[in-house]
Design a protein around this motif. Structure first.
Motif, PDB file in Angstrom:
ATOM      1  N   ASP A 158     -25.749 -40.372 -17.336  1.00 41.41           N
ATOM      2  CA  ASP A 158     -25.587 -40.411 -18.793  1.00 41.41           C
ATOM      3  C   ASP A 158     -26.552 -41.356 -19.496  1.00 41.41           C
ATOM      4  OD1 ASP A 158     -23.463 -38.570 -18.614  1.00 41.41           O
ATOM      5  OD2 ASP A 158     -22.082 -40.185 -18.083  1.00 41.41           O
ATOM      6  N   PHE A 159     -27.728 -41.569 -18.916  1.00 42.90           N
ATOM      7  CA  PHE A 159     -28.779 -42.294 -19.630  1.00 42.90           C
ATOM      8  C   PHE A 159     -29.427 -41.303 -20.599  1.00 42.90           C
ATOM      9  CE2 PHE A 159     -29.088 -44.658 -15.416  1.00 42.90           C
ATOM     10  CZ  PHE A 159     -28.423 -45.787 -15.871  1.00 42.90           C
ATOM     11  N   ARG A 160     -28.687 -40.921 -21.629  1.00 40.60           N
ATOM     12  CA  ARG A 160     -29.108 -39.851 -22.532  1.00 40.60           C
ATOM     13  C   ARG A 160     -28.224 -39.887 -23.765  1.00 40.60           C
ATOM     14  NH1 ARG A 160     -25.438 -35.497 -21.577  1.00 40.60           N
ATOM     15  NH2 ARG A 160     -24.062 -35.950 -19.828  1.00 40.60           N
ATOM     16  N   ILE A 161     -28.358 -38.865 -24.627  1.00 43.88           N
ATOM     17  CA  ILE A 161     -27.478 -38.771 -25.796  1.00 43.88           C
ATOM     18  C   ILE A 161     -26.077 -38.455 -25.296  1.00 43.88           C
ATOM     19  CG2 ILE A 161     -26.990 -37.532 -27.943  1.00 43.88           C
ATOM     20  CD1 ILE A 161     -29.971 -37.007 -28.217  1.00 43.88           C
ATOM     21  N   HIS A 162     -25.309 -39.472 -25.153  1.00 40.65           N
ATOM     22  CA  HIS A 162     -23.973 -39.397 -24.552  1.00 40.65           C
ATOM     23  C   HIS A 162     -23.270 -40.698 -24.909  1.00 40.65           C
ATOM     24  CE1 HIS A 162     -20.954 -39.711 -21.302  1.00 40.65           C
ATOM     25  NE2 HIS A 162     -21.002 -38.398 -21.253  1.00 40.65           N
ATOM     26  N   ASP A 206     -29.481 -39.725 -12.771  1.00 41.91           N
ATOM     27  CA  ASP A 206     -29.227 -38.330 -12.390  1.00 41.91           C
ATOM     28  C   ASP A 206     -29.389 -37.462 -13.639  1.00 41.91           C
ATOM     29  OD1 ASP A 206     -28.442 -36.032 -11.101  1.00 41.91           O
ATOM     30  OD2 ASP A 206     -26.303 -36.517 -11.106  1.00 41.91           O
ATOM     31  N   ILE A 207     -30.605 -37.376 -14.141  1.00 40.53           N
ATOM     32  CA  ILE A 207     -30.884 -36.729 -15.423  1.00 40.53           C
ATOM     33  C   ILE A 207     -31.708 -35.453 -15.220  1.00 40.53           C
ATOM     34  CG2 ILE A 207     -31.927 -37.013 -17.710  1.00 40.53           C
ATOM     35  CD1 ILE A 207     -29.628 -38.905 -17.305  1.00 40.53           C
ATOM     36  N   SER A 208     -31.186 -34.338 -15.735  1.00 40.60           N
ATOM     37  CA  SER A 208     -31.928 -33.072 -15.639  1.00 40.60           C
ATOM     38  C   SER A 208     -32.702 -32.773 -16.913  1.00 40.60           C
ATOM     39  CB  SER A 208     -30.955 -31.917 -15.361  1.00 40.60           C
ATOM     40  OG  SER A 208     -29.988 -31.808 -16.402  1.00 40.60           O
ATOM     41  N   ALA A 209     -32.207 -33.271 -18.044  1.00 42.82           N
ATOM     42  CA  ALA A 209     -32.855 -33.007 -19.334  1.00 42.82           C
ATOM     43  C   ALA A 209     -33.000 -34.316 -20.109  1.00 42.82           C
ATOM     44  CB  ALA A 209     -32.048 -31.990 -20.136  1.00 42.82           C
ATOM     45  N   PRO A 210     -34.079 -35.058 -19.885  1.00 47.38           N
ATOM     46  CA  PRO A 210     -34.278 -36.343 -20.572  1.00 47.38           C
ATOM     47  C   PRO A 210     -34.394 -36.155 -22.089  1.00 47.38           C
ATOM     48  CG  PRO A 210     -35.817 -36.075 -18.749  1.00 47.38           C
ATOM     49  CD  PRO A 210     -35.171 -34.737 -18.972  1.00 47.38           C
ATOM     50  N   ASP A 211     -33.988 -37.170 -22.849  1.00 41.02           N
ATOM     51  CA  ASP A 211     -34.107 -37.131 -24.306  1.00 41.02           C
ATOM     52  C   ASP A 211     -34.621 -38.482 -24.794  1.00 41.02           C
ATOM     53  OD1 ASP A 211     -31.868 -38.850 -24.347  1.00 41.02           O
ATOM     54  OD2 ASP A 211     -30.493 -37.157 -24.417  1.00 41.02           O
ATOM     55  N   LYS A 259     -37.472 -50.857 -13.027  1.00 44.38           N
ATOM     56  CA  LYS A 259     -37.818 -49.674 -12.244  1.00 44.38           C
ATOM     57  C   LYS A 259     -36.871 -48.529 -12.597  1.00 44.38           C
ATOM     58  CE  LYS A 259     -41.135 -51.329  -9.596  1.00 44.38           C
ATOM     59  NZ  LYS A 259     -42.525 -50.803  -9.638  1.00 44.38           N
ATOM     60  N   TRP A 260     -37.423 -47.343 -12.701  1.00 42.90           N
ATOM     61  CA  TRP A 260     -36.648 -46.131 -13.007  1.00 42.90           C
ATOM     62  C   TRP A 260     -36.710 -45.213 -11.794  1.00 42.90           C
ATOM     63  CZ3 TRP A 260     -33.688 -44.620 -17.151  1.00 42.90           C
ATOM     64  CH2 TRP A 260     -33.368 -43.256 -17.254  1.00 42.90           C
ATOM     65  N   ARG A 261     -35.558 -44.892 -11.232  1.00 43.30           N
ATOM     66  CA  ARG A 261     -35.498 -44.023 -10.069  1.00 43.30           C
ATOM     67  C   ARG A 261     -34.759 -42.736 -10.427  1.00 43.30           C
ATOM     68  NH1 ARG A 261     -39.199 -47.135  -7.615  1.00 43.30           N
ATOM     69  NH2 ARG A 261     -38.351 -48.971  -6.537  1.00 43.30           N
ATOM     70  N   SER A 262     -35.425 -41.615 -10.302  1.00 41.07           N
ATOM     71  CA  SER A 262     -34.762 -40.337 -10.543  1.00 41.07           C
ATOM     72  C   SER A 262     -34.005 -39.933  -9.283  1.00 41.07           C
ATOM     73  CB  SER A 262     -35.787 -39.253 -10.888  1.00 41.07           C
ATOM     74  OG  SER A 262     -35.129 -37.993 -11.010  1.00 41.07           O
ATOM     75  N   ILE A 263     -32.704 -39.678  -9.435  1.00 40.33           N
ATOM     76  CA  ILE A 263     -31.893 -39.254  -8.289  1.00 40.33           C
ATOM     77  C   ILE A 263     -31.317 -37.856  -8.519  1.00 40.33           C
ATOM     78  CG2 ILE A 263     -31.322 -41.595  -7.548  1.00 40.33           C
ATOM     79  CD1 ILE A 263     -28.573 -41.220  -8.954  1.00 40.33           C
ATOM     80  N   TYR A 264     -31.929 -37.138  -9.463  1.00 36.95           N
ATOM     81  CA  TYR A 264     -31.461 -35.782  -9.748  1.00 36.95           C
ATOM     82  C   TYR A 264     -31.683 -34.902  -8.521  1.00 36.95           C
ATOM     83  CZ  TYR A 264     -30.929 -31.247 -12.028  1.00 36.95           C
ATOM     84  OH  TYR A 264     -30.517 -29.985 -12.375  1.00 36.95           O
TER      85      TYR A 264
END
Length: 239
Positions: A31-35, A60-65, A77-82
């Motif tokens: 939920d690092f997004r519009i949430h 765990d982001i599929s659609a970044p905003d 550091k930013w780690r994508s775990i999607y």
């Protein structure tokens, strides 16, 4: 952390005094997004003391905003775990040397509580996203306050409750939030309460409390807004 000495014990490593080096804090969330979680966590990540803490975000982001972008820019550091396997996420966290791992989902959608079962960090904390216990013996603490979790409520949690002074939430409004106008009660002559929650959160106890409030506030009204009200049967049921 030993509460008396302030020292963290790290598996396989000597005791480390957090005053002697930067601590690595990892936040894990979808939920690092519009949430709602994004609205509350953005300012926290942005305002961490970067001299004392290195902030890692496991996203765990599929659609970044736009909120995703701002949080990413605030992190060390930013780690994508999607679509990444739990074991691989665990290896990633251990390799990063995370001292404190913070869950921001609890038992809500796309949570990664299963990662916490592997104990990838010496201290594991649950915070935003789910105001209840995770039920995990591997979760050490839950950040809360005296209003969300009054004293003597600790027995309902597997975690140790750490009550922050004041409120445990820090809301950041959206960029396009409208200006605050004169409260409608001045124009209407009555108070209007509102709930825009998911209807699944509304049970008989909630309705009973709302009813009591409405009875005790003369001429007051309640406005409920939720997508299921597009169904006439749902409207009929709640009437």
């Amino acid at each position: 952390r030993n509460r008396r000495t302030g020292i963290i014990k790290e598996p396989g490593n000597p005791q480390v005094n957090p005053d002697k080096r930067q601590l690595s804090i990892g936040y894990i969330s979808a939920d690092f997004r519009i949430h709602s979680v994004g609205y509350f966590v953005e300012s926290i990540i942005k305002n961490h003391n970067k001299g004392k803490f290195k902030i890692f975000c496991y996203a765990d982001i599929s659609a970044p905003d736009e909120i995703t972008k701002r949080i990413k820019n605030s992190a060390f550091k930013w780690r994508s775990i999607y679509n990444v396997d739990d074991r691989e996420i665990t290896k990633m966290i251990k390799k990063d040397g995370i001292d404190i791992l913070v869950d921001l989902a609890g038992h809500s959608g796309r949570n990664k509580l299963s990662v916490f079962l592997y104990n990838p960090a010496p201290i594991q904390v649950t915070y935003l996203g789910y105001p209840n216990t995770t039920g995990l013996s591997t979760m050490n603490y839950r950040l809360t306050d005296a209003w969300a979790d009054p004293e003597k409520e600790d027995r309902y949690y597997t975690e140790e409750l750490y009550r922050l002074p004041g409120a445990f939430l820090c809301y950041r409004p959206t960029e396009n939030v409208p200006e605050i106008k004169e409260t409608p009660v001045i124009r209407n002559g009555y108070i209007t309460f509102g709930s825009f929650n998911n209807l699944a959160k509304i049970n008989s106890q909630t309705v009973a409390v709302w009813s009591e409030i409405l009875k005790n506030v003369p001429e007051s009204k309640l406005e409920i807004k939720s997508k299921p009200f597009n169904d006439k049967n749902i409207i009929k049921y709640f009437h």
